[in-house]
Design a protein around this motif. Structure first.
Motif, PDB file in Angstrom:
ATOM      1  N   LEU B 135      -3.699 -11.493  -6.686  1.00  0.00           N
ATOM      2  CA  LEU B 135      -3.151 -10.611  -5.663  1.00  0.00           C
ATOM      3  C   LEU B 135      -4.256  -9.919  -4.881  1.00  0.00           C
ATOM      4  CD1 LEU B 135      -0.221  -8.918  -7.579  1.00  0.00           C
ATOM      5  CD2 LEU B 135      -0.134 -10.878  -6.076  1.00  0.00           C
ATOM      6  N   LYS B 136      -5.419  -9.730  -5.541  1.00  0.00           N
ATOM      7  CA  LYS B 136      -6.533  -9.098  -4.840  1.00  0.00           C
ATOM      8  C   LYS B 136      -6.977  -9.939  -3.656  1.00  0.00           C
ATOM      9  CE  LYS B 136      -9.202  -7.141  -8.066  1.00  0.00           C
ATOM     10  NZ  LYS B 136     -10.340  -6.653  -8.830  1.00  0.00           N
ATOM     11  N   ASP B 151       0.948  -8.697   3.431  1.00  0.00           N
ATOM     12  CA  ASP B 151       0.765  -7.282   3.114  1.00  0.00           C
ATOM     13  C   ASP B 151       1.715  -6.915   1.985  1.00  0.00           C
ATOM     14  OD1 ASP B 151       1.624  -4.172   4.778  1.00  0.00           O
ATOM     15  OD2 ASP B 151       0.345  -4.574   3.055  1.00  0.00           O
ATOM     16  N   GLN B 153       1.898  -4.246   0.237  1.00  0.00           N
ATOM     17  CA  GLN B 153       2.140  -2.802   0.067  1.00  0.00           C
ATOM     18  C   GLN B 153       1.893  -2.378  -1.376  1.00  0.00           C
ATOM     19  OE1 GLN B 153       6.030  -1.984   1.736  1.00  0.00           O
ATOM     20  NE2 GLN B 153       5.618  -3.624   3.185  1.00  0.00           N
ATOM     21  N   PHE B 154       0.746  -2.759  -1.878  1.00  0.00           N
ATOM     22  CA  PHE B 154       0.397  -2.493  -3.266  1.00  0.00           C
ATOM     23  C   PHE B 154       0.002  -1.031  -3.410  1.00  0.00           C
ATOM     24  CE2 PHE B 154      -0.789  -4.976  -7.064  1.00  0.00           C
ATOM     25  CZ  PHE B 154      -1.240  -3.943  -7.854  1.00  0.00           C
ATOM     26  N   ASN B 155       0.661  -0.347  -4.325  1.00  0.00           N
ATOM     27  CA  ASN B 155       0.304   1.044  -4.626  1.00  0.00           C
ATOM     28  C   ASN B 155      -0.522   1.045  -5.901  1.00  0.00           C
ATOM     29  OD1 ASN B 155       1.814   3.269  -3.004  1.00  0.00           O
ATOM     30  ND2 ASN B 155       3.144   1.519  -3.121  1.00  0.00           N
ATOM     31  N   HIS B 156      -1.766   1.498  -5.795  1.00  0.00           N
ATOM     32  CA  HIS B 156      -2.657   1.415  -6.939  1.00  0.00           C
ATOM     33  C   HIS B 156      -2.554   2.677  -7.773  1.00  0.00           C
ATOM     34  CE1 HIS B 156      -4.982  -2.068  -5.344  1.00  0.00           C
ATOM     35  NE2 HIS B 156      -4.499  -1.612  -4.218  1.00  0.00           N
ATOM     36  N   SER B 157      -1.381   2.958  -8.309  1.00  0.00           N
ATOM     37  CA  SER B 157      -1.250   4.229  -9.016  1.00  0.00           C
ATOM     38  C   SER B 157      -1.345   4.110 -10.510  1.00  0.00           C
ATOM     39  CB  SER B 157       0.083   4.881  -8.671  1.00  0.00           C
ATOM     40  OG  SER B 157       0.074   5.273  -7.338  1.00  0.00           O
TER      41      SER B 157
END
Lengths: 255, 486
Positions: B135-136, B151, B153-157
Motif C-alpha cells: 500500500l505504501k 488515493d 485516504q490512509f489515516n496513519h493513526s
C-alpha cells in the motif's frame, strides 16, 4: 480531483495512455486538453502492445530518478558510521545540515559540489536538517533515522514527501521541535494524524498544503493534538464559508 | 400595395421559418443517420466485437485457464498478481466471476478498512507487513498510466490494544514476536496511557500495545477498484454471474491405509447469468475459491463434506457467514486527530471517521448470540445493550453521543480457528481456497494474493510461507489459534 481524460475500458485493450503523463501532483489548474500527438499515441496504444510497453517504460524511467536519490547508503554506514552516511546522503540530495555543537551549516553549492569536511567529525550527530525542495521520500528516510538528536527538520516544497513519510517520523519523537511541511503537494490529514508521536514539537508549519480541504479545522485539531506546539500557516477562517463575507465563499468539502 | 407587401413579407417569413424547421429536422435526421453509419462502420472494422450470431451480452468466455469465484478484494488481488507474474504476455486467461455487480453485500466494501500488525501468529504479522509495503507504493503497483493516482485516504493513526491483567502476559509475548518480525509496536503502562490519551479511563487496564507505523485505516472500495482497474487493464475478464455448479471428473486413488478415495478434478464451472436461467459452462484448468462468506456454498457444490463422517470427504469447509454490525456515532466531546483504532479487551472497537466528531464503533457478539445471517438488517438494541455501556465505562466522553447511522456486513468466519485457509483440498485437485479470513481479509489481501499466485504458478510459496494455513490442519483437527482477533 482533476477528471481523467477519456477512459474506455474495453475488454482486452489496455486503458488509454498518454506520453505527457498525468503527474503525481495535485495541481489546482484543470488539465489541458490532449495534443494531437497525444491523441495519435492513444490510437496507436489501442492497437499495438509495443506502444503500450513503451509508454509504461517511460513512466518507470521517470520514477528511476527518485528511486536512485533515495537508495539506502548501507556501505557508507558500515564503513564510516551512521552520522557520516546521513551527512553524505543529505548533501547528495542537495539539502543542508548542521551538526550539534557547531554553528556552521554544510550545504552543496549551486553546482551540487560540497566539501568533505564532515568526514572529520564522525561522532557528532546532526541537529538541524534542511531538505527543502529535495526528492526525499519515505525510503530515503532510512538514512536519517539514526539521528536521534534531530531538533529541526525542514521539508518545504518536497514533491515526494507523503503521509507514509510522516508516519515514519515517530523515530524523532523525543527530540524534534521544529517541523516545516509547507508546500508539500501530497500530505493529507491522515499523515498529519501521525504527528501525534512528536511530543516535543514546538513549531509546525502547514501552510499551502493543497490537499488539505479545511486548513482552519485541521489547525484546530492539530493544536488540540499537540498542546505545546504552535501551528502556523493556516488561518482559522480558511476553508469556511463565511455567511456575512461574500468574497470568502470557498466551498467546503466534507469527507 | 402596403398590405400586399406585408402579407408577402409574412408569407416569406413563414416560408423561411418552415424551410428552416424542415432544414433542422432534415439535419437532425441526417445527423442520426450519420451516427448510425459511423457505428456500423466501427463495427465492421477489425477489432470490434460484433458477430452475426446474437450472443447474450455478458456471457463469460467458453474457455479460461483460471476461474476466480468471487470478485471481492481477495479475488481481484489474485487476478492482478496472476497477470503480474505470468511469464509470457497473455500466458494465462483469467476470469473473475462476481454474482453482484452492485457489491451490496460484499464484505470487502462493508469493512472498516483497518490494517494492523498486532497479531500473535508469525504468518499474520508477515502478511500485514507485506500488505502495508504494497500500500505504501500502491501507485507503482496499481497505477494505470492515464488514470488519477490511487488515493487510499490512509489515516496513519495506529491501533491501540488495551489489556486486562489476565491478558497482559499474552500481550507481552505477542509484542516480542511482533518486534522480532519488524513491526513497530510499543507497550504502554497505564500511566503512560493516561498521559498520552487523557480521555481513556484506565480502570482495569494493565497494559496497552500501540502501533507506531504501517497501521491505521483506509478506504476499502478504493483498493478494490484499484485492483480491478489494473487487473482489467492487464487483460483479466470480468463476468457478472453466479456459479451454480461444477462438472468434474473423478479418479479412484488408494491411500496408504488401503482405503479408496475419489479424487475430483474440476472440468467445467457453470456460470449462470443474473436474472436468467441461461448458464455458460466455462472450461477451466484451475478454480480459485475467493467467494468470502459464500465459500462454504461453493465447496458444498463440489461435494466437500458429503462423504461419510470421520473420513476426509466428510469434513466440510468450515467457513460460514457471520453478521457483524458497525455503528456510526457522533460525539461532540470525543477525541480529535489523536484517536487511534482502539480495541478493548472486552471486545468493542472504536475509530475516528473524518474530522467532524464522528466515530465508528462495534463489537463482536458472543458465540451463543450470533445474529441471523439471512439479511443485513441492523440490530440497534445490540448497541444500546452491549456496546454503549462498555464504551461509556472505558471512554467517559462518549456518555453523550448520538447514533447517526449503522450498517452490517458478513465476516467469512472460519469456525475452526478463525484463520485463513489457503491452499488446495486433498480430494479436489485444482481448487485453491483463499478464504476464512474472519475479518482480516482486506488488510492481508495484497500479500495473500501474491502467495496464492506463487502457489498456482510456481508450485510453492516463495516470499511468505503460508503452509500453516493449509486445509490439512482441518482434516487433522490441529487448529492454529490467533489470540488477537477482533
Amino acid at each position: 480531483m482533476a477528471a481523467p481524460v477519456l477512459c474506455q475500458m474495453r475488454r482486452r485493450c489496455p486503458v488509454v495512455a498518454y506520453l505527457s503523463v498525468v503527474r503525481r501532483e495535485y495541481a489546482s489548474s484543470p488539465p489541458s486538453p490532449p495534443s494531437l500527438f497525444s491523441r495519435f499515441l492513444f490510437q496507436l496504444n489501442q492497437h499495438f502492445h509495443d506502444v503500450e510497453h513503451l509508454i509504461n517504460w517511460s513512466s518507470w524511467l521517470r520514477n528511476r530518478v527518485v528511486r536512485r536519490k533515495n537508495v539506502f547508503y548501507g556501505y557508507t554506514q558500515k564503513r564510516f558510521g551512521v552520522n557520516v552516511a546521513a551527512a553524505y546522503y543529505i548533501l547528495g540530495l542537495g539539502g543542508g545540515f548542521r551538526f550539534a555543537g557547531h554553528s556552521d551549516w554544510f550545504r552543496p553549492d549551486s553546482r551540487g559540489k560540497f566539501s568533505y569536511d564532515f568526514l572529520n567529525t564522525p561522532n557528532s550527530t546532526i541537529e538541524e536538517i534542511d531538505l527543502s525542495r529535495t526528492l526525499i521520500n519515505h525510503a530515503g528516510l532510512e538514512n536519517i533515522v539514526s539521528q536521534n538528536e534531530l531538533r529541526s527538520l525542514s521539508l518545504q516544497g518536497c514533491p515526494e514527501v507523503d503521509d507514509w513519510f510522516l508516519a515514519r517520523l515517530h523515530v524523532f519523537g523525543e527530540s524534534l521541535q521544529w517541523l516545516d511541511l509547507s508546500h508539500c503537494p501530497h500530505i493529507t490529514v491522515g499523515g498529519l494524524a501521525a504527528l501525534q508521536h512528536l511530543r516535543k514539537l514546538r513549531r509546525l508549519d502547514v501552510s499551502s498544503l493543497p490537499r488539505l480541504q479545511n486548513p482552519g479545522l485541521v489547525r484546530i485539531l492539530l493544536e488540540e493534538m499537540l498542546p505545546h506546539c504552535e501551528v502556523i500557516g493556516a488561518d482559522y477562517e480558511q476553508g469556511l464559508i463565511l455567511t456575512d463575507n461574500v468574497e470568502e465563499a470557498e466551498p467546503v468539502r466534507h469527507k | 400595395p402596403f398590405k400586399g407587401s406585408v402579407s408577402l413579407k409574412c408569407f416569406a417569413l413563414t416560408f423561411k421559418k418552415d424551410m428552416q424547421s424542415v432544414c433542422v429536422s432534415v439535419n437532425a435526421d441526417l445527423e442520426s443517420q450519420f451516427k448510425a453509419f459511423r457505428e456500423k462502420a466501427a463495427a465492421a472494422m477489425p477489432g470490434s466485437d460484433w458477430s452475426p450470431i446474437q450472443v447474450t451480452k455478458g456471457l463469460p468466455p467458453e474457455r479460461a485457464d483460471i476461474v476466480i469465484v468471487g470478485g471481492g478484494v481477495m479475488g481481484w488481488s489474485v487476478a492482478y498478481w496472476l497477470k503480474k507474474k505470468e511469464k509470457v504476455r497473455d500466458g494465462v486467461r483469467v476470469l473473475v466471476v462476481e454474482k453482484d455487480p452492485t457489491y451490496s453485500q460484499a464484505s470487502s466494501v462493508l469493512s472498516c478498512g483497518g490494517i494492523r500488525q498486532q497479531f500473535s501468529l508469525k504468518e499474520n504479522i508477515l502478511l500485514s507487513l507485506a500488505s502495508a509495503d504494497f500500500l505504501k507504493n500502491i501507485n507503482d503497483h496499481l497505477g494505470v498510466v492515464n488514470e488519477d493516482p490511487v488515493d487510499l485516504q490512509f489515516n496513519h493513526s495506529g491501533y491501540l490494544f488495551l489489556a486486562s491483567p489476565d491478558v497482559a502476559p499474552i500481550m507481552e509475548e505477542n509484542y516480542t514476536i511482533q518486534r522480532d518480525l519488524g513491526a513497530k509496536v510499543i507497550l504502554l503502562s497505564p500511566t503512560q496511557l493516561k498521559d498520552r490519551f487523557p480521555w481513556i479511563n484506565t480502570d482495569g487496564i494493565a497494559l496497552a500495545s500501540y502501533g507506531l507505523e504501517n497501521e491505521g485505516w483506509f478506504d476499502p472500495w478504493t483498493l478494490l477498484n484499484a485492483f480491478r482497474c489494473k487487473a482489467m487493464s492487464m487483460g483479466v475478464y470480468q463476468c457478472f454471474g453466479e456459479v451454480t455448479g461444477f462438472r468434474c471428473s473423478s479418479q479412484k486413488a488408494e491411500t496408504t491405509d488401503g482405503d479408496f478415495v475419489n479424487i475430483k478434478r474440476i472440468k467445467y464451472v457453470d456460470v449462470r447469468m443474473p436474472n436468467s436461467l441461461e448458464y455458460q459452462p466455462v472450461e477451466c484448468a484451475v478454480v480459485v475459491n475467493a467467494a468470502g462468506a459464500s465459500s462454504g456454498k461453493i465447496a458444498d457444490m463440489l461435494g466437500i463434506g458429503h462423504g461419510p463422517k470421520q473420513t476426509m470427504a466428510g469434513i466440510p469447509l468450515p467457513v460460514e457467514p457471520r453478521k457483524r454490525f458497525v455503528y456510526v456515532v457522533h460525539c461532540p466531546d470525543g477525541p480529535g486527530l489523536e484517536c487511534p483504532f482502539l480495541i478493548d479487551y472486552s471486545g468493542f472497537y472504536l475509530r475516528r471517521e473524518g474530522l467532524g466528531g464522528n466515530y465508528i464503533t462495534g463489537m463482536s457478539p458472543e458465540e451463543t448470540e450470533e445474529p441471523d445471517v439471512s439479511n443485513l438488517d441492523v440490530d440497534h438494541d445490540f448497541f444500546h445493550d452491549k456496546v454503549w455501556p462498555l464504551l461509556c465505562h472505558r471512554l467517559p466522553p462518549f456518555e453523550c453521543l448520538k447514533v447517526s447511522g449503522a450498517w452490517a456486513g458478513y465476516y467469512d468466519y472460519n469456525t475452526f480457528d478463525q484463520n485463513a485457509i489457503v491452499g488446495t483440498h486433498p480430494l479436489v485437485n485444482n481448487m485453491f481456497f483463499v478464504t476464512g479470513f474472519s475479518g482480516h481479509g482486506l488488510q492481508q489481501s495484497p500479500a495473500v494474493g501474491r502467495a496464492v499466485v506463487e502457489l498456482i504458478l510456481d508450485g510453492g510459496f516463495q516470499t511468505i510461507d503460508l503452509s500453516a494455513f493449509d486445509f490439512k490442519r482441518i482434516l487433522y483437527h490441529e487448529p492454529i489459534l490467533e489470540r488477537n482477533i477482533v
